[in-house]
Design a protein around this motif. Structure first.
Motif, PDB file in Angstrom:
ATOM      1  N   LEU A  70      -5.601  -5.176  -8.529  1.00 14.74           N
ATOM      2  CA  LEU A  70      -6.374  -5.053  -7.295  1.00 14.74           C
ATOM      3  C   LEU A  70      -5.847  -3.882  -6.475  1.00 14.74           C
ATOM      4  N   ASN A  71      -6.747  -2.952  -6.196  1.00 18.38           N
ATOM      5  CA  ASN A  71      -6.377  -1.743  -5.476  1.00 18.38           C
ATOM      6  C   ASN A  71      -7.015  -1.745  -4.090  1.00 18.38           C
ATOM      7  N   PHE A  72      -6.173  -1.725  -3.064  1.00 16.12           N
ATOM      8  CA  PHE A  72      -6.630  -1.651  -1.687  1.00 16.12           C
ATOM      9  C   PHE A  72      -6.714  -0.167  -1.328  1.00 16.12           C
ATOM     10  N   GLU A  73      -7.933   0.339  -1.330  1.00 19.14           N
ATOM     11  CA  GLU A  73      -8.130   1.784  -1.264  1.00 19.14           C
ATOM     12  C   GLU A  73      -7.629   2.392   0.045  1.00 19.14           C
ATOM     13  N   LYS A  74      -7.949   1.779   1.168  1.00 20.68           N
ATOM     14  CA  LYS A  74      -7.557   2.345   2.463  1.00 20.68           C
ATOM     15  C   LYS A  74      -6.047   2.340   2.647  1.00 20.68           C
ATOM     16  N   GLU A  75      -5.391   1.330   2.087  1.00 17.08           N
ATOM     17  CA  GLU A  75      -3.941   1.193   2.238  1.00 17.08           C
ATOM     18  C   GLU A  75      -3.169   1.904   1.136  1.00 17.08           C
ATOM     19  N   ASN A  76      -3.877   2.412   0.125  1.00 19.44           N
ATOM     20  CA  ASN A  76      -3.228   3.055  -1.011  1.00 19.44           C
ATOM     21  C   ASN A  76      -2.156   2.143  -1.610  1.00 19.44           C
ATOM     22  N   GLU A 132      -4.721 -11.345   2.196  1.00 16.03           N
ATOM     23  CA  GLU A 132      -5.293 -11.144   3.522  1.00 16.03           C
ATOM     24  C   GLU A 132      -5.155  -9.679   3.911  1.00 16.03           C
ATOM     25  N   ASN A 133      -6.283  -9.054   4.211  1.00 12.53           N
ATOM     26  CA  ASN A 133      -6.298  -7.644   4.606  1.00 12.53           C
ATOM     27  C   ASN A 133      -7.240  -7.488   5.796  1.00 12.53           C
TER      28      ASN A 133
END
Length: 277
Positions: free
Chosen positions: A137-143, A26-27
């Motif tokens: 899985l890379n969450f770009e905004k959260e680094n 969940e993001n």
């Protein structure tokens, strides 16, 4: 099991083990399932207990076509609108079995794909399925990044490299070798589990965890434990002992826990806050 980190990505281990596998990420307003190896009824119950609307799940990432990873997929797609992402081989197998149909919202992953704000990189696993994938899985905004690596009889250098940059890693610790050898399974099944197309033992898992922990602080979640040939305490102790013997300290060099073994009930949902280094 619910895990929360400083980058506002919530990670729910809905279930893990031979009876079913499912992870929810969940993001913000984005919800993604990695596998759906439980009934929709049980999934909905889990979500309701965590105050999550099942209609918000818009994407499902599938590792491979085995029943303990896709049990609820067919019913979910009949009731809810969601995209399905997986390898070409897995998608073909799901079509062949009637789990999905030609009208399903399906997207084939070659090696990478972007799902909302998540950049997904796939890597090959060694399992007796058509074309299984593990995922980083890379969450770009959260680094922030996490990986899911289960259902593989071996760990290659490609896999190690794919896992190395993740802060949180779901990693298979399926069986204890002595329990498997002395257990009630027929010989052909024991041979299959211990083969290069089967699963990872606690001991092999511990070696991989050590290799990955050397590259920096990580949080490891031991996953896909066998109900017959393992126990959460045994898996945990095997990995912990290995790393201690090699000079590493828990909560200093690494974190370690065990994913829910089987379908969790409506209680005992733990929450931990992680600091990704």
């Amino acid at each position: 099991m619910k895990i929360k980190n400083n980058y506002f990505v919530k990670i729910f281990s809905v279930c893990s083990g031979s009876s079913g596998n499912c992870i929810l990420l969940e993001n913000g307003d984005n919800y993604l399932l990695v596998d759906i190896g439980l009934s929709v009824k049980r999934l909905k119950s889990f979500l309701e207990n965590n105050e999550i609307d099942i209609n918000k799940i818009k994407n499902i990432l599938i590792t491979h076509e085995h029943y303990d990873h896709v049990k609820g997929l067919e019913v979910f797609l009949k009731k809810y609108d969601a995209g399905v992402y997986s390898s070409h081989g897995t998608i073909n197998k799901l079509l062949e079995k009637g789990v999905i149909n030609k009208y399903s919202n399906v997207k084939v992953i070659d090696k990478s794909i972007k799902i909302d704000n998540i950049f997904v990189e796939a890597f090959d696993i060694s399992h007796d399925c058509e074309q299984g994938f593990g995922y980083s899985l890379n969450f770009e905004k959260e680094n922030f990044s996490l990986s899911v690596f289960t259902d593989s009889g071996i760990c290659t250098e490609e896999i190690i490299n794919s896992l190395r940059n993740s802060e949180i890693i779901f990693i298979e610790s399926n069986y204890d070798l002595e329990m498997l050898r002395n257990g009630s399974y027929p010989y052909f099944l024991k041979k299959r589990i211990a083969s290069e197309k089967g699963h990872l033992s606690n001991e092999v898992c511990s070696e991989i965890v050590f290799e990955l922990a050397k590259s920096g602080f990580k949080h490891f979640i031991l996953s896909h434990l066998s109900l017959e040939n393992n126990s959460p305490q045994l898996a945990y102790d095997t990995v912990l002992r290995k790393l201690y013997n090699l000079g590493m300290k828990i909560n200093i060099d690494f974190n370690l826990e065990v994913a829910e073994n089987g379908i969790p009930r409506n209680k005992n949902v733990s929450q931990k806050k992680l600091v990704a280094k």
